[in-house]
Design an enzyme around this catalytic site. Sequence first.
Site, PDB file in Angstrom:
ATOM      1  N   CYS A   1      -7.029  85.970  27.146  1.00 49.76           N
ATOM      2  CA  CYS A   1      -7.205  84.481  26.925  1.00 49.76           C
ATOM      3  C   CYS A   1      -5.963  83.883  27.316  1.00 49.76           C
ATOM      4  CB  CYS A   1      -7.819  84.207  25.706  1.00 49.76           C
ATOM      5  SG  CYS A   1      -9.642  84.894  25.449  1.00 49.76           S
TER       6      CYS A   1
ATOM      7  N   CYS B   1      -3.609  82.627  24.310  1.00 48.94           N
ATOM      8  CA  CYS B   1      -3.698  83.492  23.093  1.00 48.94           C
ATOM      9  C   CYS B   1      -2.166  84.109  23.218  1.00 48.94           C
ATOM     10  CB  CYS B   1      -4.831  84.224  23.105  1.00 48.94           C
ATOM     11  SG  CYS B   1      -4.710  85.518  21.752  1.00 48.94           S
TER      12      CYS B   1
ATOM     13  N   CYS C   1      -6.730  88.300   7.087  1.00 44.11           N
ATOM     14  CA  CYS C   1      -6.937  88.265   8.503  1.00 44.11           C
ATOM     15  C   CYS C   1      -6.346  89.606   9.035  1.00 44.11           C
ATOM     16  CB  CYS C   1      -6.468  86.976   9.177  1.00 44.11           C
ATOM     17  SG  CYS C   1      -6.717  87.075  10.970  1.00 44.11           S
TER      18      CYS C   1
ATOM     19  N   CYS D   1      -4.206  93.241  23.382  1.00 40.00           N
ATOM     20  CA  CYS D   1      -5.421  92.757  23.725  1.00 40.00           C
ATOM     21  C   CYS D   1      -5.699  92.855  25.173  1.00 40.00           C
ATOM     22  CB  CYS D   1      -5.909  91.406  22.863  1.00 40.00           C
ATOM     23  SG  CYS D   1      -7.515  91.096  23.242  1.00 40.00           S
TER      24      CYS D   1
ATOM     25  N   GLU E   1       0.192  92.258  13.299  1.00 39.24           N
ATOM     26  CA  GLU E   1       0.156  91.583  12.094  1.00 39.24           C
ATOM     27  C   GLU E   1      -1.034  91.166  11.277  1.00 39.24           C
ATOM     28  OE1 GLU E   1       1.845  88.344  15.266  1.00 39.24           O
ATOM     29  OE2 GLU E   1       0.664  87.180  13.819  1.00 39.24           O
TER      30      GLU E   1
ATOM     31  N   CYS F   1      -2.240  83.421  15.366  1.00 36.87           N
ATOM     32  CA  CYS F   1      -2.494  84.254  16.625  1.00 36.87           C
ATOM     33  C   CYS F   1      -1.433  85.108  17.268  1.00 36.87           C
ATOM     34  CB  CYS F   1      -3.063  83.216  17.678  1.00 36.87           C
ATOM     35  SG  CYS F   1      -4.312  82.078  16.769  1.00 36.87           S
TER      36      CYS F   1
HETATM   37  N1  SAH Z   1     -10.772  88.527  20.122  1.00 36.63           N
HETATM   38  C1  SAH Z   1     -11.491  88.141  19.252  1.00 36.63           C
HETATM   39  C2  SAH Z   1     -10.745  87.949  17.981  1.00 36.63           C
HETATM   40  C3  SAH Z   1      -9.151  87.534  17.766  1.00 36.63           C
HETATM   41  S1  SAH Z   1      -8.824  85.862  18.390  1.00 36.63           S
HETATM   42  C4  SAH Z   1     -11.772  86.690  19.810  1.00 36.63           C
HETATM   43  O1  SAH Z   1     -11.629  86.058  20.875  1.00 36.63           O
HETATM   44  O2  SAH Z   1     -12.600  86.055  18.872  1.00 36.63           O
HETATM   45  C5  SAH Z   1      -9.330  84.910  17.125  1.00 36.63           C
HETATM   46  C6  SAH Z   1      -9.463  83.703  17.329  1.00 36.63           C
HETATM   47  O3  SAH Z   1      -8.119  83.157  17.591  1.00 36.63           O
HETATM   48  C7  SAH Z   1     -10.229  83.220  18.660  1.00 36.63           C
HETATM   49  O4  SAH Z   1     -11.193  82.387  18.552  1.00 36.63           O
HETATM   50  C8  SAH Z   1      -9.009  82.965  19.677  1.00 36.63           C
HETATM   51  O5  SAH Z   1      -9.741  82.453  20.707  1.00 36.63           O
HETATM   52  C9  SAH Z   1      -8.326  82.014  18.872  1.00 36.63           C
HETATM   53  N2  SAH Z   1      -7.007  81.666  19.233  1.00 36.63           N
HETATM   54  C10 SAH Z   1      -6.168  82.586  20.013  1.00 36.63           C
HETATM   55  N3  SAH Z   1      -4.698  81.986  20.138  1.00 36.63           N
HETATM   56  C11 SAH Z   1      -5.142  80.598  19.845  1.00 36.63           C
HETATM   57  C12 SAH Z   1      -4.193  79.724  19.899  1.00 36.63           C
HETATM   58  N4  SAH Z   1      -3.132  79.654  20.368  1.00 36.63           N
HETATM   59  N5  SAH Z   1      -4.760  78.358  19.308  1.00 36.63           N
HETATM   60  C13 SAH Z   1      -5.886  78.343  18.731  1.00 36.63           C
HETATM   61  N6  SAH Z   1      -6.627  79.354  18.689  1.00 36.63           N
HETATM   62  C14 SAH Z   1      -6.407  80.472  19.311  1.00 36.63           C
END
Ligand code: SAH
Length: 342
Positions: free
Chosen positions: A115, A118, A104, A111, A91, A332
């Site tokens: 996290c 995420c 974006c 991935c 996406e 995300c």
């Molecule tokens: N892997 C990279 C880039 C992709 S995620 C990274 O970790 O930075 C992009 C951003 O979105 C990151 O800051 C991630 O922590 C955040 N993110 C992911 N899921 C999220 C969510 N449910 N709510 C808010 N931020 C989120």
Amino acid sequence: MADLLSLNIKELNSAIEQMGEKKFRAKQLYDWLHNKLVWDYGEMNNLPKELRRKLSKEYPLPYIEEVQRLQSKLDGTNKFLFKLKDDNIIESVIMQYKHGNSVCISSQAGCRMGCYFCASALGGLVRNLEPSEMLLQVYNIQRITGKRVSHVVVMGTGEPFDNFDNLLKFMEILNSEQGLNISGRNVTVSTCGLVEGIRKFADRKLSATLAISLHAPTDDMRRRLMPVANRYSIEDILEACRYFIEKTGRRVTFEYSMVQGYNDSEEHAKMLSDLLKGMLCHVNLIPVNPIKERDYKQSEPERIERFRSILEKNHVNVTVRRTLGADINSSCGQLRRSYADR
Ligand code: SAH
């Protein structure tokens, strides 16, 4: 088979020369691929027919296909699901700002960073994206929407520094004068904090913006949100960021997703201020986006505001991220996830 869309101009030159063609053909081809955004050899009418035939046979181009597009009624945000050649789904999003149109992109299908909050982490890593597949997200969105893309953020699905070489090739082609010529300054790369990656990135002295997903003021708290925090401490990450600043003179952005009752207290704000005080940086507070697979909530606006004001009082640059595309589930990896569920 070589993927011509992933080659920089130098590499394309040698590929074309190896076919026994004149060098200027490479320039023409590059112009079609990366400037005119035409990927059907049949349409490349300044190339000899024979060459076009040979290219179609020997160098089929990669493509991505739009399978879904959601358009926000609240703002200019558009979200796209693209299907790759091997049927993987990724996406990408376009957002309209006063300063221009920002896309974006995803850097991987899935991935492996895991996290907690995420959606992209839930299915694990499927594979890296090729430079061409990152470019095609930007190119297709510009073509489909008719909007000139001025900014690119590598903040979609995937960890860009887990796909480092392809990321750098992508940025090189994106920056190239004969391509879309999107300057490094207008590209932001977001990482969960892979320290070697940050240092390698700094050594390239690109003018890109580095964003670090911090999300917590202590290692303990961070480990509970991000498994990668078991590998790298906050201090290691900040050290690498200082190195980046020294090499590039560019300020670093810290992303901090605010989870209700977890990382959003006044004390946390003070701890974060102490960590970042005096550093050439900027904090972006992001109300966390709940996903249905997990049980956490977004911090209340008053709490975010309080947090923001404490950072500010301590002379740390801070903004609260505006929510865009709230009506199209645009954050995300959630759309990709819901497609997989179907
Ligand atoms: N892997 C990279 C880039 C992709 S995620 C990274 O970790 O930075 C992009 C951003 O979105 C990151 O800051 C991630 O922590 C955040 N993110 C992911 N899921 C999220 C969510 N449910 N709510 C808010 N931020 C989120």
